[in-house]
Each structure stands twice: as structure tokens, then as C-alpha cells.
Scaffold this motif. Structure first.
Motif, short mmCIF file in Angstrom:
data_model
loop_
_atom_site.label_atom_id
_atom_site.label_comp_id
_atom_site.label_asym_id
_atom_site.label_seq_id
_atom_site.Cartn_x
_atom_site.Cartn_y
_atom_site.Cartn_z
N THR A 157 15.67 43.98 70.25
CA THR A 157 15.00 42.89 69.17
C THR A 157 14.19 41.89 69.35
N LEU A 158 13.68 42.22 70.82
CA LEU A 158 12.80 41.51 70.61
C LEU A 158 11.37 42.31 70.14
N ASP A 159 10.61 41.35 70.05
CA ASP A 159 8.67 41.75 70.08
C ASP A 159 7.88 42.75 71.38
N ALA A 160 7.19 43.45 70.26
CA ALA A 160 6.53 43.96 71.20
C ALA A 160 5.50 43.47 72.56
N SER A 161 5.25 42.47 72.20
CA SER A 161 4.51 41.77 73.14
C SER A 161 5.43 40.84 74.44
N VAL A 162 6.68 40.76 73.68
CA VAL A 162 7.36 40.45 75.26
C VAL A 162 7.48 42.05 76.11
N GLU A 194 -0.23 40.67 74.31
CA GLU A 194 -0.60 41.24 73.12
C GLU A 194 -0.51 42.34 72.43
N ALA A 195 0.21 42.48 71.42
CA ALA A 195 0.63 43.46 70.33
C ALA A 195 0.82 43.21 68.69
N SER A 196 -0.73 43.26 68.74
CA SER A 196 -1.10 42.33 67.26
C SER A 196 -2.21 43.28 66.18
N LEU A 197 -2.23 44.83 66.94
CA LEU A 197 -2.15 45.18 65.82
C LEU A 197 -1.14 45.67 64.20
N THR A 198 -1.09 44.49 63.79
CA THR A 198 -0.74 44.83 62.39
C THR A 198 -1.17 44.43 60.93
N PRO A 199 -0.72 44.66 60.24
CA PRO A 199 -1.33 44.43 59.21
C PRO A 199 -2.25 43.86 58.57
N PHE A 200 -1.81 42.05 58.94
CA PHE A 200 -2.15 40.72 58.76
C PHE A 200 -2.55 40.30 59.68
N THR A 201 -2.83 40.56 61.48
CA THR A 201 -3.69 40.07 62.00
C THR A 201 -5.05 41.12 61.74
N ILE A 202 -5.24 42.43 61.21
CA ILE A 202 -6.56 43.59 60.82
C ILE A 202 -6.92 42.63 60.22
N ALA A 203 -6.56 42.36 59.05
CA ALA A 203 -6.70 41.83 57.42
C ALA A 203 -7.11 40.69 57.65
#
Length: 387
Positions: free
Chosen positions: A70-75, A186-195
Motif C-alpha cells: 500500500t506504500l507509494d513508489a517514492s517510499v 522521487e516517483a513523480s512520473l504522473t499525469p498531474f505532475t507532468i501537466a
């Protein structure tokens, strides 16, 4: 009382370049980049995702414990890098080492997932809050490693990892801790971050270019930043019985008054101050290489170069960056730059930027300066020396 030197006794990362020192170095020796086009909902963008070996390592760690699913990829990225670093350093939980690992964005993927769910269901999942707090990273790593020392998490945007290093140095020099594990993830390759990055008009658009991210190219006519992902951590201690990878000779930091939400001054006053502080009593002529922040934007690259010219005059060290190859990894970028510096010292080989004209190579690689800065003008510089 003579001040003992702070040593880096272990370094580990996962990134688009791989997850082992040999794999990472082999990829640095190649003149190609790791940027690929990826779909993000109704849009697409150039990004630098984890290598297959790194992704497989993260998958393994996620499946190693039911709680980790259940953890985020950044963790998970930071957890994988931390396991390897602590093992390399030979640290045990009874060593009571501190942990300071930060992130610019934190649990980006889970934030977007839970927010979409809230908009759809009009209620939040039970784990939405505990799994998206910024303190998640260091807390879960402390749990995973069963460490008993202090654990800190923070975000100072793109200079986060090097700020963690500065924190670790402060704790060690204060005598409150003998050893510190520091880094960024950092695991920021997401739609909102890119936008968000595209909205700033700084993102690379020329997908057909041989080198879409033109970091450190001062002749480029458009911004060319590309996002990457990954994590990097180091083990620091006084002296150290293990093999020393590098000495931390000096650290510097500075924040400047901004005229805009994202930009720094034309000659990066914050970098001028942070580099001078890191150099301290070191003659600037002794610095062989600077691994620059150089995000691939017109203003960001040129202002850092001008700051370097102000500090070093007509004796500019060899300049390089890794963002043309692995993109900008936000909170992890500073330590991934440090990793490049350590690898160059170990292998006595300079990694240049292939598309630059008038490339300068150093005669030796004994002292390296690492730079990082983030939104808000928070600059950090770290001076490393070869053992």
C-alpha cells in the motif's frame, strides 16, 4: 581539538541507469540518453523511467511484505536504495544511525489515485492520509531497517537530497549521532505532475531531437527540461572502518529573495553564496569538476554558469551534468549528481555532455563540487575530495 573528517562509506541508487554500480557506470560511459515517450492520459511526454533492473528490484521489495503493497513508489524506491547502502556500509541496527531522506513531491502517485477516488466516491480511503504524509519515507525506512536513531523527512524541492546531506553533516558534527543515512527519492512520473511542468512552459517539446533535454547547452532556443525518477542515498560517518568512497570537504547553502515564484537571479546569487561557503578555505583552483544542477531550462542553465564564472573567474573547472541522460529527478537529483561525481573520482574518468561544443576535460579528478537548487531559490553546494 582536531576536527575529524566526514566520510562517505556507502552509496546506492536506483534510477534510469540501473541499480548496481557496475551497471550505472557502464551506462554513463555510453553517449546515449534514457528518455522515452510515455502516455499520460490524453497526453504524452518525454520522461526517464526506472531501468528494468531497478523496476524489478522495487517490485521485489513491494512483494516482500504485505504492508508494503500500500506504500507509494517514492517510499519503495528509497527503501531499496537504503537497504543496499546500509549493507554496503556494514551498519547494524544497534549502530543507532540517523535517517534523513526527503522528497520534493512525496507520494505523488498515491495522492493522485486517492484524489480521483474521492472525486468519484465522495469519500476517502482509510489509508489515504497515513500513506501520503511526507514523513512516510524516513519512517518506513526506519521500520524496514529496524534502526533506533533519529529519523527525519523534509522537502526543499529540487535541492532536497543535498539538504539532507547538510542535515546529516550537522548532526554528526554536533556529536548527537556518529552515523547518518541521507538521500532523496522521487516517483513523480504522473499525469498531474507532468501537466504542472508543461504549464510552466519549461518542458521539452522536441521529441525527435537526438538529445531532447539540452541541459547545459547555452545556445538552445527553448526550454528542454525532462522528468526522471529514482532514489539515491549515502552512508556518512566520522572516519569509518569501511572503504571510504569520498570525503565531504565542505557544504554550503543559501536562499535568495525571489522576483518570481520559480526563477532565481540572472547570475544565481544563491549559488554564488552556496559555492563560496562550500569552498571555505579551499582555493577555487583546486576544484577539478563541477556537477551542475543544470535542469535544461534557458534561465536555469545560464544563471548557474554565470554564478560559476563569478566564483571561479577565468579558471572554470570542467562542467558536466546528468540531466540530459536521466532527466530531472526533483528531490533525488542532488544525490544522483553526487553519485556521478563519486563514480568519476573512482574511475578517474570524466563524463562529458556529448552535444556541447568546446568541451573541457579535467587533467585530474581529485575535488568535485556538486550543485543543486529548487523552486524558492534554495541552493546547496557540496565539495567532495578523493580519498
Amino acid at each position: 581539538m582536531k576536527e575529524e573528517r566526514i566520510t562517505i562509506t556507502a552509496l546506492s541508487s536506483i534510477s534510469p541507469l540501473g541499480c548496481s554500480p557496475d551497471e550505472i557506470w557502464k551506462n554513463y560511459l555510453k553517449s546515449d540518453h534514457h528518455l522515452v515517450e510515455k502516455d499520460f492520459g490524453d497526453d504524452s511526454a518525454l520522461v526517464a523511467p526506472l531501468s528494468d533492473s531497478s523496476a524489478e528490484a522495487v517490485k521485489s521489495i513491494r512483494n516482500s511484505d504485505q504492508k508494503y503493497k500500500t506504500l507509494d513508489a517514492s517510499v519503495l524506491y528509497a527503501m531499496q536504495a537504503s537497504r543496499l547502502a546500509v549493507k554496503q556500509a556494514g551498519w547494524e541496527k544497534e549502530d543507532c544511525f540517523g535517517i534523513n531522506i526527503g522528497s520534493s513531491r512525496g507520494a505523488t502517485g498515491l495522492f493522485e489515485k486517492y484524489h480521483e477516488e474521492f472525486l468519484r466516491e465522495k469519500q476517502s480511503s482509510t489509508l489515504a492520509s497515513p500513506t501520503t504524509t511526507l514523513g512516510n519515507i524516513s519512517s518506513w525506512i526506519a521500520h524496514d531497517l529496524q534502526s533506533e536513531g533519529p529519523e527525519l523527512s523534509h522537502s526543499i524541492t529540487c535541492s532536497t537530497a543535498l539538504h539532507a546531506l547538510v542535515n546529516g553533516v550537522a548532526w554528526i558534527k554536533s556529536g548527537m549521532s556518529d552515523k547518518f543515512l541521507v538521500g532523496g527519492s522521487e516517483a513523480s512520473l504522473t499525469p498531474f505532475t507532468i501537466a504542472q511542468m508543461k504549464a510552466l512552459k519549461i518542458y521539452a517539446e522536441n521529441k525527435n531531437d537526438s538529445f531532447p533535454c539540452k541541459a547545459l547547452d547555452l545556445n538552445k532556443k527553448r526550454n528542454s527540461m525532462v522528468l526522471g525518477e529514482g532514489a539515491a542515498v549515502i552512508c556518512m560517518e566520522i572516519g569509518g572502518d569501511n572503504e571510504t568512497l569520498a570525503y565531504v570537504e565542505g557544504v554550503g547553502y543559501a536562499t535568495e529573495v525571489l522576483k518570481h515564484n520559480i526563477s532565481i537571479s540572472d547570475d544565481a546569487i544563491c549559488f554564488q553564496k552556496s559555492m563560496k561557503m562550500a569552498l571555505k578555505d579551499t582555493n577555487p583552483d583546486e576544484v577539478d569538476v563541477i556537477v551542475m544542477h543544470a535542469p535544461g531550462t534557458i534561465k536555469g542553465d545560464s544563471s548557474e554558469v554565470k554564478a560559476i564564472e563569478k566564483v571561479f573567474g577565468d579558471k572554470i573547472p570542467a562542467l558536466t551534468t546528468n540531466k540530459w541522460k536521466i532527466g530531472h529527478t526533483f528531490g533525488a537529483s542532488g544525490l544522483l549528481s553526487l553519485e556521478l561525481g563519486v563514480l568519476m573520482m573512482q574511475n578517474e574518468h570524466f563524463i562529458n555532455v556529448p552535444y556541447l561544443e568546446n568541451k573541457k576535460s579535467p587533467e585530474k579528478i581529485k575535488k568535485i563540487l556538486i550543485n543543486a537548487v529548487g523552486f524558492g531559490g534554495n541552493a546547496v553546494s557540496v565539495l567532495l575530495s578523493k580519498p
